[in-house]
Write a protein that holds these residues in place. Structure first.
Motif, short mmCIF file in Angstrom:
data_model
loop_
_atom_site.label_atom_id
_atom_site.label_comp_id
_atom_site.label_asym_id
_atom_site.label_seq_id
_atom_site.Cartn_x
_atom_site.Cartn_y
_atom_site.Cartn_z
N GLY A 24 -33.29 29.33 23.86
CA GLY A 24 -32.90 30.09 25.04
C GLY A 24 -33.37 29.54 26.36
O GLY A 24 -33.28 30.21 27.38
N LYS A 25 -33.87 28.32 26.39
CA LYS A 25 -34.31 27.71 27.65
C LYS A 25 -33.58 26.38 27.83
O LYS A 25 -33.32 25.67 26.88
N ASP A 26 -33.27 26.07 29.08
CA ASP A 26 -32.59 24.80 29.35
C ASP A 26 -33.62 23.69 29.57
O ASP A 26 -34.83 23.91 29.45
N CYS A 27 -33.14 22.51 29.92
CA CYS A 27 -34.03 21.35 30.07
C CYS A 27 -34.99 21.49 31.25
O CYS A 27 -35.98 20.76 31.33
N HIS A 28 -34.74 22.43 32.14
CA HIS A 28 -35.64 22.68 33.26
C HIS A 28 -36.55 23.88 32.99
O HIS A 28 -37.29 24.31 33.87
N GLY A 29 -36.47 24.43 31.78
CA GLY A 29 -37.31 25.55 31.41
C GLY A 29 -36.79 26.91 31.84
O GLY A 29 -37.43 27.93 31.61
N ALA A 30 -35.62 26.94 32.46
CA ALA A 30 -35.03 28.21 32.90
C ALA A 30 -34.31 28.86 31.72
O ALA A 30 -33.78 28.16 30.85
N PRO A 31 -34.27 30.19 31.68
CA PRO A 31 -33.59 30.85 30.56
C PRO A 31 -32.09 30.62 30.60
O PRO A 31 -31.49 30.58 31.67
N THR A 32 -31.51 30.42 29.45
CA THR A 32 -30.05 30.35 29.33
C THR A 32 -29.58 31.69 28.79
O THR A 32 -30.37 32.46 28.25
N ASN A 33 -28.33 31.96 28.92
CA ASN A 33 -27.77 33.19 28.39
C ASN A 33 -27.81 33.11 26.86
O ASN A 33 -27.29 32.18 26.27
N SER A 61 -16.65 36.34 28.43
CA SER A 61 -17.04 35.53 29.59
C SER A 61 -18.01 36.29 30.50
O SER A 61 -19.00 35.72 30.97
N LYS A 62 -17.70 37.55 30.75
CA LYS A 62 -18.58 38.35 31.62
C LYS A 62 -19.97 38.53 31.00
O LYS A 62 -20.96 38.56 31.72
N LEU A 63 -20.03 38.63 29.69
CA LEU A 63 -21.32 38.73 29.02
C LEU A 63 -22.12 37.43 29.18
O LEU A 63 -23.33 37.45 29.37
N GLU A 64 -21.42 36.31 29.12
CA GLU A 64 -22.09 35.02 29.22
C GLU A 64 -22.49 34.65 30.64
O GLU A 64 -23.46 33.95 30.85
N THR A 65 -21.73 35.12 31.61
CA THR A 65 -22.06 34.79 33.01
C THR A 65 -23.05 35.78 33.62
O THR A 65 -23.57 35.55 34.70
N GLY A 66 -23.28 36.88 32.92
CA GLY A 66 -24.23 37.87 33.43
C GLY A 66 -23.57 38.97 34.24
O GLY A 66 -24.26 39.85 34.75
N ASP A 67 -22.24 38.95 34.37
CA ASP A 67 -21.56 40.04 35.06
C ASP A 67 -21.72 41.35 34.29
O ASP A 67 -21.68 42.43 34.86
N ARG A 68 -21.85 41.22 32.98
CA ARG A 68 -22.19 42.35 32.09
C ARG A 68 -23.37 41.89 31.26
O ARG A 68 -23.49 40.72 30.95
N THR A 69 -24.21 42.80 30.87
CA THR A 69 -25.37 42.43 30.07
C THR A 69 -25.20 42.87 28.62
O THR A 69 -24.73 43.97 28.35
N ILE A 70 -25.54 41.98 27.71
CA ILE A 70 -25.44 42.28 26.28
C ILE A 70 -26.33 43.46 25.92
O ILE A 70 -26.07 44.18 24.96
N ASN A 71 -27.38 43.69 26.70
CA ASN A 71 -28.29 44.79 26.42
C ASN A 71 -27.65 46.15 26.60
O ASN A 71 -28.17 47.14 26.11
N ASN A 72 -26.53 46.21 27.31
CA ASN A 72 -25.89 47.49 27.60
C ASN A 72 -24.47 47.62 27.06
O ASN A 72 -23.72 48.46 27.53
N VAL A 73 -24.11 46.81 26.08
CA VAL A 73 -22.77 46.94 25.50
C VAL A 73 -22.78 48.00 24.40
O VAL A 73 -23.84 48.39 23.91
N ARG A 74 -21.61 48.43 24.02
CA ARG A 74 -21.50 49.38 22.91
C ARG A 74 -22.05 48.71 21.65
O ARG A 74 -21.88 47.52 21.44
N LEU A 75 -22.65 49.51 20.81
CA LEU A 75 -23.19 48.99 19.56
C LEU A 75 -22.09 48.35 18.73
O LEU A 75 -22.28 47.29 18.13
N SER A 76 -20.92 48.96 18.70
CA SER A 76 -19.81 48.41 17.91
C SER A 76 -19.42 47.02 18.40
O SER A 76 -19.12 46.14 17.59
N SER A 77 -19.44 46.81 19.72
CA SER A 77 -19.12 45.48 20.26
C SER A 77 -20.20 44.48 19.91
O SER A 77 -19.92 43.33 19.54
N ALA A 78 -21.45 44.90 20.01
CA ALA A 78 -22.57 44.00 19.68
C ALA A 78 -22.52 43.60 18.21
O ALA A 78 -22.74 42.42 17.87
#
Length: 101
Positions: A24-33, A61-78
C-alpha cells in the motif's frame, strides 16, 4: 497522469501498477489507494472488476481516485469487490489513512 514527474517506469506513473509499490505504499513512501493496489496485484482492470461485480466502472474509478471512500460503501458492494479480487478479509481493502467514523 504521473503522480511523480520523475517516474521512469513503463506503467505511465500509475503507482498502483508499479513494481516498486508494496504493502500500500509507493516508491516515495506515500500511501497508494488500497483498492487500486489490490486490483493491480490481481492483474485486473477497472472494467473487469466492474463487469465481475455488476458495479459501474465510474463507481470503481471513484473509489480508486478517492472521490468515494471504500470505508463508506455498502457492505454488499464491498463484498462483491472483495469476491472479485479473491479477498477474504474486507479489512484488507480499507483505507487505513482515514479514521473510522
Amino acid at each position: 497522469m504521473k503522480r511523480y514527474p520523475d517516474c521512469q517506469f513503463e506503467h505511465g506513473g500509475d503507482c498502483a501498477a508499479c513494481s516498486c509499490s508494496s504493502y500500500g505504499k509507493d516508491c516515495h513512501g506515500a500511501p497508494t489507494n488500497q483498492l487500486a493496489y489490490m486490483r493491480t496485484r490481481a492483474g485486473m482492470t477497472q472494467q473487469q472488476i466492474a463487469k465481475k461485480t455488476g458495479l459501474t466502472i465510474t463507481y470503481i474509478s471513484k473509489l480508486e481516485t478517492g472521490d468515494r471512500t471504500i470505508n463508506n460503501v455498502r457492505l454488499s458492494s464491498a463484498v462483491k469487490i472483495a469476491d472479485a479480487l479473491g479477498i477474504t478479509d474486507l479489512r484488507m481493502m480499507m483505507d487505513s489513512s482515514q479514521e473510522d467514523e
